[in-house]
Design a protein around this motif. Structure first.
Motif, PDB file in Angstrom:
ATOM      1  N   TRP A  89       0.828  -1.214   0.000  1.00  0.00           N
ATOM      2  CA  TRP A  89       0.000   0.000   0.000  1.00  0.00           C
ATOM      3  C   TRP A  89       0.863   1.266   0.000  1.00  0.00           C
ATOM      4  O   TRP A  89       0.597   2.238   0.694  1.00  0.00           O
ATOM      5  CB  TRP A  89      -0.950   0.007   1.204  1.00  0.00           C
ATOM      6  CG  TRP A  89      -2.095  -0.942   1.061  1.00  0.00           C
ATOM      7  CD1 TRP A  89      -2.041  -2.298   1.001  1.00  0.00           C
ATOM      8  CD2 TRP A  89      -3.481  -0.615   0.929  1.00  0.00           C
ATOM      9  NE1 TRP A  89      -3.283  -2.845   0.856  1.00  0.00           N
ATOM     10  CE2 TRP A  89      -4.201  -1.841   0.824  1.00  0.00           C
ATOM     11  CE3 TRP A  89      -4.181   0.581   0.919  1.00  0.00           C
ATOM     12  CZ2 TRP A  89      -5.584  -1.879   0.677  1.00  0.00           C
ATOM     13  CZ3 TRP A  89      -5.571   0.533   0.792  1.00  0.00           C
ATOM     14  CH2 TRP A  89      -6.247  -0.681   0.659  1.00  0.00           C
ATOM     15  N   THR A 152     -14.870   2.760  -6.170  1.00  0.00           N
ATOM     16  CA  THR A 152     -14.562   1.589  -5.354  1.00  0.00           C
ATOM     17  C   THR A 152     -13.058   1.469  -5.102  1.00  0.00           C
ATOM     18  O   THR A 152     -12.623   1.137  -3.999  1.00  0.00           O
ATOM     19  CB  THR A 152     -15.077   0.304  -6.023  1.00  0.00           C
ATOM     20  OG1 THR A 152     -16.492   0.420  -6.229  1.00  0.00           O
ATOM     21  CG2 THR A 152     -14.805  -0.924  -5.168  1.00  0.00           C
ATOM     22  N   ALA A 155     -11.659   5.413  -3.412  1.00  0.00           N
ATOM     23  CA  ALA A 155     -12.331   6.091  -2.298  1.00  0.00           C
ATOM     24  C   ALA A 155     -12.705   5.072  -1.230  1.00  0.00           C
ATOM     25  O   ALA A 155     -12.558   3.857  -1.418  1.00  0.00           O
ATOM     26  CB  ALA A 155     -13.579   6.831  -2.792  1.00  0.00           C
ATOM     27  N   GLN A 156     -13.202   5.578  -0.121  1.00  0.00           N
ATOM     28  CA  GLN A 156     -13.660   4.710   0.952  1.00  0.00           C
ATOM     29  C   GLN A 156     -14.903   3.932   0.507  1.00  0.00           C
ATOM     30  O   GLN A 156     -15.679   4.410  -0.323  1.00  0.00           O
ATOM     31  CB  GLN A 156     -14.014   5.531   2.193  1.00  0.00           C
ATOM     32  CG  GLN A 156     -12.842   6.215   2.860  1.00  0.00           C
ATOM     33  CD  GLN A 156     -11.956   5.238   3.623  1.00  0.00           C
ATOM     34  OE1 GLN A 156     -12.331   4.095   3.844  1.00  0.00           O
ATOM     35  NE2 GLN A 156     -10.783   5.693   4.023  1.00  0.00           N
ATOM     36  N   ALA A 157     -15.071   2.745   1.061  1.00  0.00           N
ATOM     37  CA  ALA A 157     -16.295   1.986   0.799  1.00  0.00           C
ATOM     38  C   ALA A 157     -17.500   2.769   1.303  1.00  0.00           C
ATOM     39  O   ALA A 157     -17.408   3.519   2.281  1.00  0.00           O
ATOM     40  CB  ALA A 157     -16.225   0.622   1.479  1.00  0.00           C
ATOM     41  N   TYR A 158     -18.640   2.601   0.609  1.00  0.00           N
ATOM     42  CA  TYR A 158     -19.840   3.354   0.993  1.00  0.00           C
ATOM     43  C   TYR A 158     -20.299   2.962   2.396  1.00  0.00           C
ATOM     44  O   TYR A 158     -20.355   1.781   2.754  1.00  0.00           O
ATOM     45  CB  TYR A 158     -20.968   3.086  -0.005  1.00  0.00           C
ATOM     46  CG  TYR A 158     -22.229   3.833   0.342  1.00  0.00           C
ATOM     47  CD1 TYR A 158     -22.438   5.127  -0.104  1.00  0.00           C
ATOM     48  CD2 TYR A 158     -23.214   3.247   1.151  1.00  0.00           C
ATOM     49  CE1 TYR A 158     -23.584   5.823   0.228  1.00  0.00           C
ATOM     50  CE2 TYR A 158     -24.369   3.938   1.489  1.00  0.00           C
ATOM     51  CZ  TYR A 158     -24.547   5.233   1.021  1.00  0.00           C
ATOM     52  OH  TYR A 158     -25.683   5.924   1.367  1.00  0.00           O
ATOM     53  N   SER A 159     -20.614   3.972   3.185  1.00  0.00           N
ATOM     54  CA  SER A 159     -21.205   3.784   4.514  1.00  0.00           C
ATOM     55  C   SER A 159     -22.201   4.912   4.730  1.00  0.00           C
ATOM     56  O   SER A 159     -21.876   6.087   4.499  1.00  0.00           O
ATOM     57  CB  SER A 159     -20.125   3.821   5.597  1.00  0.00           C
ATOM     58  OG  SER A 159     -20.716   3.929   6.880  1.00  0.00           O
ATOM     59  N   THR A 162     -20.831   7.802   6.908  1.00  0.00           N
ATOM     60  CA  THR A 162     -19.715   8.685   6.535  1.00  0.00           C
ATOM     61  C   THR A 162     -19.691   9.117   5.071  1.00  0.00           C
ATOM     62  O   THR A 162     -18.889   9.971   4.694  1.00  0.00           O
ATOM     63  CB  THR A 162     -18.373   7.996   6.843  1.00  0.00           C
ATOM     64  OG1 THR A 162     -18.265   6.789   6.049  1.00  0.00           O
ATOM     65  CG2 THR A 162     -18.271   7.631   8.317  1.00  0.00           C
ATOM     66  N   ALA A 163     -20.543   8.519   4.235  1.00  0.00           N
ATOM     67  CA  ALA A 163     -20.464   8.757   2.785  1.00  0.00           C
ATOM     68  C   ALA A 163     -20.643  10.222   2.410  1.00  0.00           C
ATOM     69  O   ALA A 163     -20.073  10.695   1.413  1.00  0.00           O
ATOM     70  CB  ALA A 163     -21.506   7.909   2.057  1.00  0.00           C
ATOM     71  N   ASP A 166     -17.080  11.614   3.067  1.00  0.00           N
ATOM     72  CA  ASP A 166     -15.924  10.928   2.489  1.00  0.00           C
ATOM     73  C   ASP A 166     -15.653  11.446   1.074  1.00  0.00           C
ATOM     74  O   ASP A 166     -16.572  11.489   0.240  1.00  0.00           O
ATOM     75  CB  ASP A 166     -16.176   9.419   2.419  1.00  0.00           C
ATOM     76  CG  ASP A 166     -16.068   8.747   3.771  1.00  0.00           C
ATOM     77  OD1 ASP A 166     -15.391   9.304   4.654  1.00  0.00           O
ATOM     78  OD2 ASP A 166     -16.673   7.658   3.943  1.00  0.00           O
ATOM     79  N   THR A 187     -18.422  13.832  -3.264  1.00  0.00           N
ATOM     80  CA  THR A 187     -18.340  12.919  -2.118  1.00  0.00           C
ATOM     81  C   THR A 187     -18.752  11.518  -2.565  1.00  0.00           C
ATOM     82  O   THR A 187     -19.350  11.338  -3.634  1.00  0.00           O
ATOM     83  CB  THR A 187     -19.255  13.371  -0.978  1.00  0.00           C
ATOM     84  OG1 THR A 187     -20.626  13.281  -1.422  1.00  0.00           O
ATOM     85  CG2 THR A 187     -18.941  14.799  -0.542  1.00  0.00           C
ATOM     86  N   VAL A 188     -18.465  10.525  -1.747  1.00  0.00           N
ATOM     87  CA  VAL A 188     -18.872   9.152  -2.039  1.00  0.00           C
ATOM     88  C   VAL A 188     -20.393   9.077  -2.165  1.00  0.00           C
ATOM     89  O   VAL A 188     -20.926   8.415  -3.064  1.00  0.00           O
ATOM     90  CB  VAL A 188     -18.362   8.190  -0.948  1.00  0.00           C
ATOM     91  CG1 VAL A 188     -18.979   6.798  -1.108  1.00  0.00           C
ATOM     92  CG2 VAL A 188     -16.838   8.093  -0.986  1.00  0.00           C
TER      93      VAL A 188
END
Length: 301
Positions: A89, A152, A155-159, A162-163, A166, A187-188
């Protein structure tokens, strides 16, 4: 006298050159300033939409950055700096056909093709007036799919929690105009909302009727499968079930890969590979071409 004639000759040459430049300019200005295809009929739009599918795959990057691989050190025959950076990473500085820069750029190139087709159909009066409902659906689906890959991976996974805050990616809704344009990063939550709208607009129109080989395009089952996956990520269970039912039908087992048949084949790499990607198999919903060394890294299976 000779000096006078020489001056006249130079003057004539200058006039001839000026006339040539003027003529060349007139012809030059009669030509379109770029060589892009003018999308003004069904045939051109259908052909152009083949460019709306990604040519760089995300599987190598996501697999090597997951827990599905082990670090065998420098004795690993597949060891290289690019894979090391992905695995640990780290910021990717190495160049590779499947690096994140290529994934990013090629996904947006595919999105540009989708947007060009959507704009062309809108300019022809929209999908219903132009009779291009199926083409419009394919353009919307490819636009949604490529943005889904980008959000996907980058970015951060959808929540739901927080989406809304994010950082996501830029959702392109029209062809790029002007020089060096500036874009806002959505944003997400905004990206997922745009994908949802594209899917809801596309799914009623999706069709298999105009494809020579439906498995190379977003046919009905492939579209329903993508919708199922998206709504699972979106935490919209009702929509996920709806489109899963539409994809699987009343005999979901008919869409499973027949591994007994695979085992009965001549166990040759080429034979197995050709069978695995056979467009006639019901288990293959959508087949895309992409440069990849997955086979070199993990074997032909």
């Amino acid at each position: 006298m000779e000096g006078y004639i020489m001056k006249m000759n130079k003057f004539i040459y200058a006039l001839a050159a000026l006339a040539l430049v003027a003529t060349s300019c007139d012809k030059f200005l009669d030509v379109m300033p770029d060589n892009r295809t003018e999308l003004n009929n069904q045939e051109k739009i259908r052909a152009f939409l083949t460019s709306a599918y990604p040519e760089t795959d995300y599987m190598l990057v996501t697999e090597f950055s997951s827990d599905n691989v082990d670090d065998y050190g420098e004795n690993n025959p597949n060891h290289d700096r690019f894979i090391d950076q992905v695995y640990f990473w780290e910021d990717i500085t190495e160049t590779d056909n499947e690096d994140t820069e290529n994934l990013w750029g090629n996904s947006y190139i595919a999105i540009a093709a989708s947007n060009q087709a959507i704009e062309a159909i809108d300019n022809m009066g929209g999908p219903e007036k132009s009779g291009l409902q199926a083409e419009y659906a394919e353009a919307l689906l490819t636009r949604a799919y490529n943005h889904f890959i980008l959000v996907t991976v980058f970015a951060q996974a959808y929540s739901k929690e927080t989406a809304a805050t994010d950082p996501g990616i830029t959702y392109m809704l029209q062809p790029e105009q002007g020089l060096n344009p500036k874009y806002e990063r959505n944003t997400v939550a905004e990206v997922y909302d745009f994908i949802d709208k594209d899917l809801q607009a596309a799914l009623p129109y999706v069709s298999d009727h105009y494809f020579t080989v439906p498995k190379y395009h977003f046919n009905k089952k492939a579209a329903y499968a993508f919708a199922t996956r998206f709504y699972l990520y979106y935490e919209n269970w009702k929509e996920a079930i709806k489109w899963a039912d539409a994809c699987l039908g009343t005999q979901p087992s008919s869409l499973l890969r027949d591994w007994k048949n695979v085992a009965s084949l001549t166990q040759d790499e080429d034979v197995i590979m050709e069978h695995y990607i056979d467009a006639g198999l019901s288990c293959n919903l959508l087949l895309l071409t992409a440069y990849s060394k997955m086979g070199l890294c993990f074997g032909p299976w």
